[in-house]
Design an enzyme around this catalytic site. Structure first.
Site, PDB file in Angstrom:
ATOM      1  N   ALA A   1       0.802  -1.227   0.000  1.00 24.44           N
ATOM      2  CA  ALA A   1       0.000   0.000   0.000  1.00 24.44           C
ATOM      3  C   ALA A   1       0.831   1.272   0.000  1.00 24.44           C
ATOM      4  CB  ALA A   1      -0.938   0.006   1.210  1.00 24.44           C
TER       5      ALA A   1
ATOM      6  N   TYR B   1       6.044  -8.777   1.830  1.00 28.62           N
ATOM      7  CA  TYR B   1       6.078  -7.363   1.468  1.00 28.62           C
ATOM      8  C   TYR B   1       6.348  -7.204  -0.022  1.00 28.62           C
ATOM      9  CZ  TYR B   1       6.285  -6.685   6.471  1.00 28.62           C
ATOM     10  OH  TYR B   1       5.986  -6.714   7.809  1.00 28.62           O
TER      11      TYR B   1
ATOM     12  N   HIS C   1      22.478  -7.612 -46.439  1.00 25.86           N
ATOM     13  CA  HIS C   1      22.761  -6.232 -46.069  1.00 25.86           C
ATOM     14  C   HIS C   1      21.572  -5.311 -46.348  1.00 25.86           C
ATOM     15  CE1 HIS C   1      26.604  -7.989 -47.578  1.00 25.86           C
ATOM     16  NE2 HIS C   1      25.908  -8.152 -48.689  1.00 25.86           N
TER      17      HIS C   1
ATOM     18  N   ASN D   1       5.245  -3.336 -48.100  1.00 24.98           N
ATOM     19  CA  ASN D   1       4.094  -4.095 -47.612  1.00 24.98           C
ATOM     20  C   ASN D   1       2.920  -3.238 -47.151  1.00 24.98           C
ATOM     21  OD1 ASN D   1       5.676  -3.147 -45.475  1.00 24.98           O
ATOM     22  ND2 ASN D   1       4.976  -4.750 -44.089  1.00 24.98           N
TER      23      ASN D   1
END
EC number: 2.7.7.23
Length: 456
Positions: free
Chosen positions: A13, A103, A363, A386
């Site tokens: 908390a 914790y 490349h 694309n």
């Protein structure tokens, strides 16, 4: 020994003011995962029947980030101490189960240590995790009489004599649900902080004649909490050193263990070599004899046997079959797939694309939304076009195709088996098997041409 059923409470908390962040403290990451998620994972591995997460600051962000519908979310609207936090969760405790308190900002706690604590809990008593520190300043001290734990006194409430005690409380404990609810109901805030301390239940248990069994963790760092970014960075290095040690002892060759980060889960075959400054994220599998060059990032990917990834390559959500070579400076984005013996060279990017057996893109190439067959050569500077600004389209290149340098393939388009595409070509229509395709502007020669002269 046979353990009782067990649930876990995780205190999460706190705001984490010293983190200087809008993000709740427990959501700051260690090894690529929120601190609190490490604790949740430990509780789950331990076999917790229920995990109660006590939250306050940033509750909505916590829920959005963790996305765990198995957690029982317990609101602590006011932060009035650890005892108050446990009181909020107490209505959910069963009388016949054990309750383990953890914790969210203590991320390195191990399942093994927690299991020893669970095993050590006396019937009707409390199992308490403690450590001894050379400098215990700021921590609650463990008080004992004739060797038996009698209580915990917070540093601000301790006498000078009590402050000499080196054994300190880690905050992690386990007790029976019915006992814990009874002790929680008796807590007061009569202390220097005006808060309800969970630690006060130790004295209450002792007054009832209950035994408190103190257990030490395997490593003190397991119980280290995080209050600021410096502490978090130190825990990160401790965690990474532990992961590197495990990998080295399992046969993985880390060229520089101090410059390796594991932010997920790594499965390795035999004779794997990993150079410096490599980051592994998510779930990664490396086959036998894989070599990873310096500065690479591998995320959620499967790398087959005998693959070599050269320096400064990024591989994400990709699958490589055996004997592939990547990079340097290559990028495989989600959906990239390389079949056996394929090669992707420097400054090549693949996304949702498959490169067939023995095929090469050496490349300066982009292959997106593409299906490429076996033994294909992709020349330097090739681009699969694309995207038309609204939708993505697929490029299909069959086996044994030669694609010359500086080619643009405007999808949707298919190139047939054995075709040759000349350098500099823009392919806009399907290509049949074994065709030669070229599209070039006519070359112009001007004899005696003079370069422009700069005007003075």
């Amino acid at each position: 020994m046979l353990n009782s059923a067990m649930s876990v409470v995780i205190l999460a908390a706190g705001k984490g003011t010293r983190m200087y962040s809008d993000i709740p403290k427990v959501l700051h990451t260690l090894a690529g995962k929120p601190m609190v998620q490490h604790v949740i994972d430990a509780a789950t591995k331990l076999g917790a029947a229920q995990v109660h997460l006590v939250y306050g600051h940033g509750g909505e962000l916590l829920k959005q980030t963790l996305k765990d519908d198995k957690l029982n979310w317990v609101l602590q609207a006011e932060q009035l101490g650890t005892g108050h936090a446990m009181q909020q969760a107490a209505p959910f405790f069963s009388d016949d189960e054990d309750i383990l308190m953890l914790y969210g900002d203590v991320p390195l706690i191990s399942v093994e240590t927690l299991q020893r604590l669970r095993d050590a809990k006396p019937q009707g008593g409390i199992g308490l995790l403690t450590v001894k520190l050379d400098d215990p300043s700021g921590y609650g001290r463990i008080t004992r009489e004739n060797g038996k734990v009698t209580g915990i006194v917070e540093h601000k409430d301790a006498t000078d004599e009590q402050r000499q005690i080196q054994e300190i409380n880690t905050g992690i404990l386990i007790a029976n649900g019915a006992d814990l609810k009874r002790w929680l109901s008796k807590l007061t805030n009569n202390n220097a902080q005006g808060e309800y301390y969970i630690t006060d239940i130790i004295a209450l248990a002792y007054q009832e004649g209950r035994e408190i069994a103190a257990v030490h963790p395997a490593r003190i760092s397991e119980t280290d909490g995080v209050n600021n970014r410096l502490q978090l960075s130190r825990l990160e290095r401790i965690y990474q050193a532990e992961q590197a040690e495990k990998l080295l002892l399992s046969g993985v060759m880390l060229r520089d263990p101090a410059r390796f980060d594991l932010r997920g889960t790594l499965h390795c075959g035999m004779d794997v070599e990993i150079d410096a400054n490599v980051i592994i994220e998510g779930y990664v599998t490396l086959g036998h004899r894989v070599k990873i060059g310096a500065g690479c990032i591998i995320k959620n990917s499967v790398i087959g046997d005998d693959c070599e990834i050269s320096p400064y390559s990024v591989v994400e959500d990709a699958h490589l079959e055996a004997a592939c070579t990547i990079g340097p400076f290559a990028r495989l984005r989600p959906g990239a797939e390389l079949l056996a013996g394929a090669h992707v060279g420097n400054f090549v990017e693949m996304k949702k694309a498959r490169l067939g057996k023995g095929s090469k893109a050496g490349h300066l190439t982009y292959l997106g939304d593409a299906e490429i067959g076996d033994n294909v050569n992709i020349g330097a500077g090739t681009i699969t076009c694309n995207y038309d600004g609204a939708n993505k389209f697929k490029t299909v290149i069959d086996d044994d195709v030669f694609v010359g340098s500086d080619t643009q393939l405007v999808a949707p388009v298919t190139v047939g088996k054995g075709a040759t595409i000349a350098a500099g070509t823009t392919v806009t229509r399907n290509v049949a098997d074994n065709e030669l395709v070229l599209s070039r502007v006519p070359q112009v020669h001007k004899q005696g041409w003079q370069r422009p002269v700069k005007k003075k």
